[in-house]
Design a protein around this motif. Structure first.
Motif, PDB file in Angstrom:
ATOM      1  N   GLN A 260       0.848  -1.192   0.000  1.00  0.00           N
ATOM      2  CA  GLN A 260       0.000   0.000   0.000  1.00  0.00           C
ATOM      3  C   GLN A 260       0.881   1.238   0.000  1.00  0.00           C
ATOM      4  OE1 GLN A 260      -3.461  -0.188  -0.171  1.00  0.00           O
ATOM      5  NE2 GLN A 260      -3.010  -2.375  -0.468  1.00  0.00           N
ATOM      6  N   THR A 261       0.601   2.173  -0.887  1.00  0.00           N
ATOM      7  CA  THR A 261       1.390   3.398  -0.965  1.00  0.00           C
ATOM      8  C   THR A 261       0.487   4.611  -0.768  1.00  0.00           C
ATOM      9  OG1 THR A 261       1.105   3.524  -3.369  1.00  0.00           O
ATOM     10  CG2 THR A 261       3.050   2.360  -2.551  1.00  0.00           C
ATOM     11  N   PRO A 262       1.048   5.721  -0.283  1.00  0.00           N
ATOM     12  CA  PRO A 262       0.219   6.915  -0.056  1.00  0.00           C
ATOM     13  C   PRO A 262      -0.173   7.588  -1.364  1.00  0.00           C
ATOM     14  CG  PRO A 262       2.535   7.401   0.378  1.00  0.00           C
ATOM     15  CD  PRO A 262       2.451   5.922   0.140  1.00  0.00           C
ATOM     16  N   GLN A 263      -1.351   8.199  -1.373  1.00  0.00           N
ATOM     17  CA  GLN A 263      -1.757   9.000  -2.524  1.00  0.00           C
ATOM     18  C   GLN A 263      -1.034  10.343  -2.532  1.00  0.00           C
ATOM     19  OE1 GLN A 263      -6.049   9.222  -2.370  1.00  0.00           O
ATOM     20  NE2 GLN A 263      -6.293   7.309  -3.505  1.00  0.00           N
ATOM     21  N   PHE A 264      -0.723  10.828  -1.321  1.00  0.00           N
ATOM     22  CA  PHE A 264       0.040  12.068  -1.203  1.00  0.00           C
ATOM     23  C   PHE A 264       1.008  11.950  -0.041  1.00  0.00           C
ATOM     24  CE2 PHE A 264       1.040  16.315   0.192  1.00  0.00           C
ATOM     25  CZ  PHE A 264       1.317  16.955  -1.016  1.00  0.00           C
ATOM     26  N   PRO A 265       2.299  12.124  -0.277  1.00  0.00           N
ATOM     27  CA  PRO A 265       2.896  12.364  -1.587  1.00  0.00           C
ATOM     28  C   PRO A 265       2.775  11.129  -2.475  1.00  0.00           C
ATOM     29  CG  PRO A 265       4.594  11.973   0.032  1.00  0.00           C
ATOM     30  CD  PRO A 265       3.319  12.062   0.786  1.00  0.00           C
ATOM     31  N   LYS A 266       2.474  11.360  -3.745  1.00  0.00           N
ATOM     32  CA  LYS A 266       2.246  10.249  -4.650  1.00  0.00           C
ATOM     33  C   LYS A 266       3.468   9.346  -4.702  1.00  0.00           C
ATOM     34  CE  LYS A 266       0.713   9.074  -9.323  1.00  0.00           C
ATOM     35  NZ  LYS A 266       0.289   9.583 -10.644  1.00  0.00           N
ATOM     36  N   SER A 267       3.236   8.042  -4.511  1.00  0.00           N
ATOM     37  CA  SER A 267       4.306   7.049  -4.535  1.00  0.00           C
ATOM     38  C   SER A 267       3.799   5.839  -5.303  1.00  0.00           C
ATOM     39  CB  SER A 267       4.711   6.648  -3.112  1.00  0.00           C
ATOM     40  OG  SER A 267       5.117   7.772  -2.356  1.00  0.00           O
ATOM     41  N   THR A 268       4.610   5.329  -6.223  1.00  0.00           N
ATOM     42  CA  THR A 268       4.161   4.259  -7.101  1.00  0.00           C
ATOM     43  C   THR A 268       5.241   3.192  -7.258  1.00  0.00           C
ATOM     44  OG1 THR A 268       4.999   5.279  -9.138  1.00  0.00           O
ATOM     45  CG2 THR A 268       2.777   5.909  -8.417  1.00  0.00           C
ATOM     46  N   PHE A 269       4.841   2.040  -7.764  1.00  0.00           N
ATOM     47  CA  PHE A 269       5.796   0.979  -8.072  1.00  0.00           C
ATOM     48  C   PHE A 269       5.245   0.125  -9.201  1.00  0.00           C
ATOM     49  CE2 PHE A 269       2.943  -0.727  -4.850  1.00  0.00           C
ATOM     50  CZ  PHE A 269       2.571  -1.957  -5.389  1.00  0.00           C
ATOM     51  N   THR A 270       6.133  -0.534  -9.906  1.00  0.00           N
ATOM     52  CA  THR A 270       5.735  -1.550 -10.869  1.00  0.00           C
ATOM     53  C   THR A 270       6.901  -2.493 -11.113  1.00  0.00           C
ATOM     54  OG1 THR A 270       4.742  -1.970 -13.038  1.00  0.00           O
ATOM     55  CG2 THR A 270       6.423  -0.280 -12.953  1.00  0.00           C
ATOM     56  N   VAL A 271       6.586  -3.774 -11.224  1.00  0.00           N
ATOM     57  CA  VAL A 271       7.555  -4.748 -11.709  1.00  0.00           C
ATOM     58  C   VAL A 271       7.399  -4.767 -13.224  1.00  0.00           C
ATOM     59  CG1 VAL A 271       8.242  -7.171 -11.734  1.00  0.00           C
ATOM     60  CG2 VAL A 271       7.524  -6.089  -9.591  1.00  0.00           C
ATOM     61  N   ASN A 296       7.248  11.514  -4.973  1.00  0.00           N
ATOM     62  CA  ASN A 296       7.557  12.940  -4.934  1.00  0.00           C
ATOM     63  C   ASN A 296       8.158  13.350  -3.596  1.00  0.00           C
ATOM     64  OD1 ASN A 296       6.552  13.392  -7.543  1.00  0.00           O
ATOM     65  ND2 ASN A 296       4.462  13.571  -6.769  1.00  0.00           N
ATOM     66  N   ASP A 297       8.422  12.359  -2.736  1.00  0.00           N
ATOM     67  CA  ASP A 297       8.980  12.629  -1.415  1.00  0.00           C
ATOM     68  C   ASP A 297      10.120  11.650  -1.141  1.00  0.00           C
ATOM     69  OD1 ASP A 297       8.716  13.807   1.446  1.00  0.00           O
ATOM     70  OD2 ASP A 297       8.568  11.636   1.768  1.00  0.00           O
ATOM     71  N   LYS A 298      11.252  12.165  -0.722  1.00  0.00           N
ATOM     72  CA  LYS A 298      12.447  11.353  -0.499  1.00  0.00           C
ATOM     73  C   LYS A 298      12.223  10.283   0.551  1.00  0.00           C
ATOM     74  CE  LYS A 298      17.336  11.860   0.762  1.00  0.00           C
ATOM     75  NZ  LYS A 298      18.398  12.847   1.129  1.00  0.00           N
TER      76      LYS A 298
END
Length: 438
Positions: A260-271, A296-298
């Motif tokens: 599960q990733t936050p919507q803000f700051p937007k964080s994404t992943f893909t294999v 968008n966040d370190k």
């Protein structure tokens, strides 16, 4: 340039501005505006702006010539050599190609001003062998890479020509570069090298893509890895009971898919890719997948990376436990590192760009975050923005990429004004760009 962007909502910037209204995304300091206006009203600047429009048709032909020189990732040499000669023709005889493959040229200022670096990237996403011949159909030019970033390279040359003919002396030293390695596994290697070699840089503008509508003030960071799973392997029947590298990889991908990733700051992943195994009747001795993680966040990016690695380690443990054999392992190979960064929307470099939009009656639709060469200076605390080269276009990163020169002259004009306002003009206005402390 990457397609995905996230809109930045600036205080009071709720609605889009209509032509003729002052934009509300970037607060403008009155003293800075005075400096900008002095630059914009200079007769030499006005004459250069007119020439940029008059010569746009010629510039489009140059854009076509550059497009038809292929520049696959890590194979930008031919395009770089061509671009170097065009730069020298425009008055910068000391231009050179550095060890990384970047074309670099410096236009000296008065000697007591800041240093401004302007860049557009040479490389495209397309591999060797892709036909980049330009076709004209229904008012559009079609070819892989004609917008991203051949348009930026063309604008760079147009601006160099305008400056060379203007007789203007800037306070700032201006470094122009056509850099390698912006796309894909290039991993921003060109611009990283530029900032290693030119730590004196006080500000940076990347010219990238088409559609002059927004100012990029944020850099989406990414971490890319290959997760490599290893085991003994064996015959599917005779060695049954040994753990499988592919089974471990499958377990890991399933676990990562549930993160599960936050919507803000937007964080994404893909294999994005998978590989491994020897044959259908073999227990896999090796397997590997490539994963792209962005934020968008370190700190959020670092958390996501830890979660993905933990998932892989858990998957290995489960596969080993399934067969009661501690034979599978996993290694993490970093293949891409684009740092997160941001330039404050109140920064003088953003204000200068916003004023240039306004001066050219270009409707500023907002500020955005993307993944461009500006990520690197932003992460170093150096004021940086990305502007497009103008015109219309679409299909970036696809064989059907297209460009249409609708009001395309506004791109070089707007970038030209932004540069001169930041650099300052001797006898006219001090530089808006501030010198950083060493």
């Amino acid at each position: 340039m990457k397609i995905a962007t996230l809109w930045l909502a600036c205080s009071a910037a709720i609605a889009q501005t209509s032509e003729g209204e002052r934009q509300s995304f970037v607060p403008i300091d009155s003293s800075l505006e005075t400096q900008f206006n002095a630059v914009a009203m200079d007769e030499r600047v006005q004459a250069a702006l007119i020439k940029l429009e008059e010569r746009e048709e010629e510039a489009i032909q140059e854009q076509i010539r550059i497009t038809e020189i292929p520049a696959p990732p890590f194979q930008e040499e031919r395009r770089a050599a061509y671009f170097l000669e065009r730069v020298k023709e425009r008055g910068l005889a000391d231009a050179y190609i550095d060890d990384e493959g970047n074309v670099v040229a410096t236009r000296p200022g008065t000697g007591n001003g800041p240093t401004l670096l302007i860049a557009a990237h040479l490389d495209t996403v397309f591999p060797a062998g892709v036909d980049t011949t330009v076709e004209f159909r229904d008012g559009r030019y079609y070819a892989p890479g004609i917008g991203d970033d051949t348009r930026g390279l063309t604008v760079l040359l147009s601006i160099l020509e305008a400056l060379n003919e203007s007789g203007i002396t800037t306070h700032a030293d201006i470094i122009f570069s056509a850099n390698v390695g912006e796309e894909g596994r290039g991993d921003l290697r060109g611009v990283k090298a530029l900032f290693r070699e030119h730590p004196e840089t006080d500000g940076f503008i990347s010219i990238d893509g088409v559609r002059l509508q927004r100012i990029t003030t944020g850099g989406t960071g990414s971490r890319r890895f290959e997760f490599e799973f290893k085991g003994p392997g064996g015959h599917s029947f005779g060695a049954f009971g040994l753990p499988s590298a592919i089974h471990a990889m499958g377990r890991a991908i399933a676990k990562i898919a549930d993160l599960q990733t936050p919507q803000f700051p937007k964080s994404t992943f893909t294999v994005g890719t998978v590989d491994g195994g020897t044959s259908v009747n073999s227990i896999a001795a090796n397997a590997v997948f490539a994963i792209d993680m962005r934020s968008n966040d370190k700190d959020s990016l670092a958390i996501l990376e830890r979660q993905a690695k933990t998932a892989a380690l858990q998957a290995v443990a489960e596969e080993n436990a399934r067969w009661n054999r501690n034979l599978i392992s996993v290694e993490f190979h970093l293949i891409g590192d684009r740092p997160v960064g941001v330039t404050d929307h109140r920064s003088p470099i953003v204000q200068a760009a916003a004023l240039a939009f306004e001066a050219q009656d270009v409707n500023l639709l907002g500020l955005n975050i993307s993944s461009t060469d500006s990520n690197v200076p932003m992460s170093l605390g150096i004021p940086a923005i990305t502007l497009s080269g103008g015109g219309d276009g679409g299909g970036a990163h696809s064989p059907d990429e297209w460009f249409s020169p609708v009001d395309s002259h506004l791109g070089p004009q707007t970038v030209f004004l932004t540069i001169l306002a930041l650099a300052g003009i001797e006898g006219v206005a001090d530089p808006i760009l501030e010198q950083r402390d060493d």
